[in-house]
Scaffold this motif. Structure first.
Motif, PDB file in Angstrom:
ATOM      1  N   ARG A 328       0.747  -1.234  -0.069  1.00  0.00           N
ATOM      2  CA  ARG A 328      -0.055   0.068  -0.047  1.00  0.00           C
ATOM      3  C   ARG A 328       1.064   1.219  -0.005  1.00  0.00           C
ATOM      4  O   ARG A 328       1.549   1.441   0.861  1.00  0.00           O
ATOM      5  CB  ARG A 328      -1.004  -0.112   1.278  1.00  0.00           C
ATOM      6  N   LEU A 329       0.582   1.964  -1.068  1.00  0.00           N
ATOM      7  CA  LEU A 329       1.364   3.402  -1.200  1.00  0.00           C
ATOM      8  C   LEU A 329       0.613   4.330  -0.071  1.00  0.00           C
ATOM      9  O   LEU A 329      -0.461   4.257  -0.234  1.00  0.00           O
ATOM     10  CB  LEU A 329       1.153   3.978  -2.456  1.00  0.00           C
ATOM     11  N   ASP A 331      -1.340   7.627   0.861  1.00  0.00           N
ATOM     12  CA  ASP A 331      -2.240   8.421   0.015  1.00  0.00           C
ATOM     13  C   ASP A 331      -1.612   9.636  -0.406  1.00  0.00           C
ATOM     14  O   ASP A 331      -1.854  10.156  -1.640  1.00  0.00           O
ATOM     15  CB  ASP A 331      -3.453   8.870   0.870  1.00  0.00           C
ATOM     16  N   ARG A 332      -0.270  10.191   0.212  1.00  0.00           N
ATOM     17  CA  ARG A 332       0.056  11.207  -0.326  1.00  0.00           C
ATOM     18  C   ARG A 332       0.882  11.338  -1.442  1.00  0.00           C
ATOM     19  O   ARG A 332       1.318  12.260  -2.024  1.00  0.00           O
ATOM     20  CB  ARG A 332       0.943  12.054   0.995  1.00  0.00           C
ATOM     21  N   PRO A 334       1.435  10.261  -5.234  1.00  0.00           N
ATOM     22  CA  PRO A 334       0.753  10.197  -6.434  1.00  0.00           C
ATOM     23  C   PRO A 334       1.242   8.909  -7.260  1.00  0.00           C
ATOM     24  O   PRO A 334       2.473   8.784  -7.399  1.00  0.00           O
ATOM     25  CB  PRO A 334       0.929  11.428  -7.221  1.00  0.00           C
ATOM     26  N   ALA A 335       0.401   7.826  -7.602  1.00  0.00           N
ATOM     27  CA  ALA A 335       0.943   6.522  -7.572  1.00  0.00           C
ATOM     28  C   ALA A 335       1.600   6.683  -9.023  1.00  0.00           C
ATOM     29  O   ALA A 335       2.523   6.073  -9.270  1.00  0.00           O
ATOM     30  CB  ALA A 335      -0.273   5.503  -7.764  1.00  0.00           C
ATOM     31  N   VAL A 351      -0.018  -0.502 -10.714  1.00  0.00           N
ATOM     32  CA  VAL A 351      -0.808   0.093  -9.475  1.00  0.00           C
ATOM     33  C   VAL A 351      -2.079  -0.217  -9.710  1.00  0.00           C
ATOM     34  O   VAL A 351      -2.715  -0.061 -10.893  1.00  0.00           O
ATOM     35  CB  VAL A 351      -0.487   1.511  -8.893  1.00  0.00           C
ATOM     36  N   GLY A 353      -5.291   1.790  -7.996  1.00  0.00           N
ATOM     37  CA  GLY A 353      -5.620   2.495  -6.787  1.00  0.00           C
ATOM     38  C   GLY A 353      -4.024   2.958  -6.255  1.00  0.00           C
ATOM     39  O   GLY A 353      -3.232   3.230  -6.896  1.00  0.00           O
ATOM     40  N   GLN A 354      -3.969   2.577  -4.792  1.00  0.00           N
ATOM     41  CA  GLN A 354      -2.595   2.995  -4.310  1.00  0.00           C
ATOM     42  C   GLN A 354      -2.000   1.638  -3.862  1.00  0.00           C
ATOM     43  O   GLN A 354      -0.948   1.505  -3.175  1.00  0.00           O
ATOM     44  CB  GLN A 354      -2.994   3.565  -2.804  1.00  0.00           C
TER      45      GLN A 354
END
Ligand SMILES: Cc1ncc(COP(=O)(O)O)c(C=O)c1O
Length: 384
Positions: A328-329, A331-332, A334-335, A351, A353-354
């Motif tokens: 999981r990346l 949220d801040r 940008p993937a 990716v 989503g995240q």
């Protein structure tokens, strides 16, 4: 890509959940396609016999790969059409007023298909949900309230969102005990996680050749167990569904006794031909060694995630996983920007989503992981 010509080809390639690679894939695929072009461009009467032999060779490779008996496999454009052929072949008495059970973490395309078919065929599509905050549907949740009302269950061997691996034997045994037909989507497992159609006793199997088997798009497959096959009357049918395709008497259509009944019009063979070098390569490999390499690199990716403080989405225990590691990346971050940064140092991932999806295969190396870690470290630091 050109600025990375000094790198070992494929060392930073983490896309085996999407498109698999094997040594010299481009050249070997080109050679196979050149041979196919020769067949179709030669002024003789051998194009069809030669092409159908190649299709047969593709099916034979697959059959051995998943331990399916002769006459139980055929090709499909993709996994969705393979499933459509199968569900469209089941009698009303099997489906009408009953349930088709699937998990919420199935491949969405298959859910879209079944949701569309449910109304017309009069079955209820029963979707087993994820527990709040969890990344895969637990096997025990899939089994709970799985009653004789369920005509068909579709299991995903390994999920594309978490690489969660189901305990197929237990699930299929439960399904059979309550009288359900049980099919398995092995698209994300085949080629890396061992699978035997006979040992698992799946009633049908759908898959494609594109991922860990390292083929090309358009080479889907359907396996149907002999005892079920005999009852299947595919709605999508045609001259190639018959034992004798030249039986053209309009009153005398008869399904082939084997999996050819799932064929329909003139078959599209080119994707099978283009995937044959991949299947030949895969058949020459030691499956245990392929998996051991994947497991070793998988553990390095888990260690990398810990070092970078990235949350692991996939199961921690390798026995509950397919070949991928999903992270999981924050949220801040940008993937897409992050993927660009990876690409710039010769690391290829994707990716949803995240969720960063990382699938190390036969070409991926420990050096590639070290490079990925550096790029991730820099990219994450840039978005603190
Ligand atoms: C589990 C699973 N099933 C099916 C597919 C592909 O389905 P289709 O061949 O219909 O596009 C994928 C592709 O990512 C997948 O991961």
């Amino acid at each position: 890509m050109h600025e990375h010509t000094h790198l070992e080809p494929g060392s930073g390639y983490f896309l085996y959940h999407s498109i698999g690679l094997f040594p010299d894939k481009a050249r070997l695929t080109a050679d196979a396609l050149a041979g196919f072009a020769q067949i179709w461009g030669t002024a003789d009467d051998q194009a069809w016999p030669a092409s159908l032999r190649l299709k047969e060779r593709f099916i034979e490779r697959w059959r051995h790969c998943i331990d399916a008996p002769p006459g139980t496999m055929t090709t499909a454009d993709n996994v969705t059409t393979a499933l459509y052929s199968l569900v469209g072949s089941l009698p009303d008495a099997t489906l009408k007023g009953r349930r088709l059970r699937i998990a919420a973490d199935c491949f969405p395309s298959l859910h879209f298909l079944l949701a569309g078919m449910a109304q017309r065929r009069g079955f209820i599509l029963e979707t087993v949900p994820l527990r709040p905050g969890e990344a895969w549907v637990r096997d025990e949740d899939f089994m709970a309230r799985w009653t004789p009302e369920v005509a068909v269950a579709l299991l995903t061997h390994v999920t594309s969102t978490a690489s969660h691996r189901s305990r197929l034997e237990a699930l299929i045994a439960h399904g059979h005990a309550v009288g359900s037909l049980v099919g398995v989507d092995i698209t994300q497992s085949v080629g890396i996680i061992p699978f035997s159609a006979q040992r698992t006793d799946a009633d049908f199997v759908v898959a494609s050749t594109l991922k860990w088997l390292c083929g090309v798009a358009g080479a889907g497959v359907l396996h149907v167990k002999q005892r079920l096959l005999k009852e299947c009357r595919p709605e999508l049918r045609g001259w190639f569904s018959q034992e004798d395709i030249f039986s053209w008497n309009l009153e005398r259509f008869r399904y082939a006794p084997d999996a050819r009944r799932f064929d329909h019009g003139t078959p599209s063979i080119v994707a099978c031909v283009a995937s044959l070098p991949a299947l030949d390569w895969h058949a020459s490999q030691d499956p245990a060694a392929l998996l051991a390499h994947n497991r070793e690199l998988g553990e390095s990716l888990v260690a990398m995630a810990q070092a970078l403080k990235l949350e692991l989405i996939s199961p921690r225990n390798a026995d509950e996983r397919g070949g991928s590691i999903m992270l999981r990346l924050p949220d801040r971050v940008p993937a897409q920007t992050l993927l660009e940064a990876l690409r710039a140092n010769g690391s290829y991932a994707d990716v949803r989503g995240q969720a960063l999806r990382l699938s190390p295969g036969n070409l991926t190396t420990a050096e590639g992981i070290a490079r990925l870690e550096t790029a991730l470290f820099d990219a994450l630091r840039g978005h603190r």
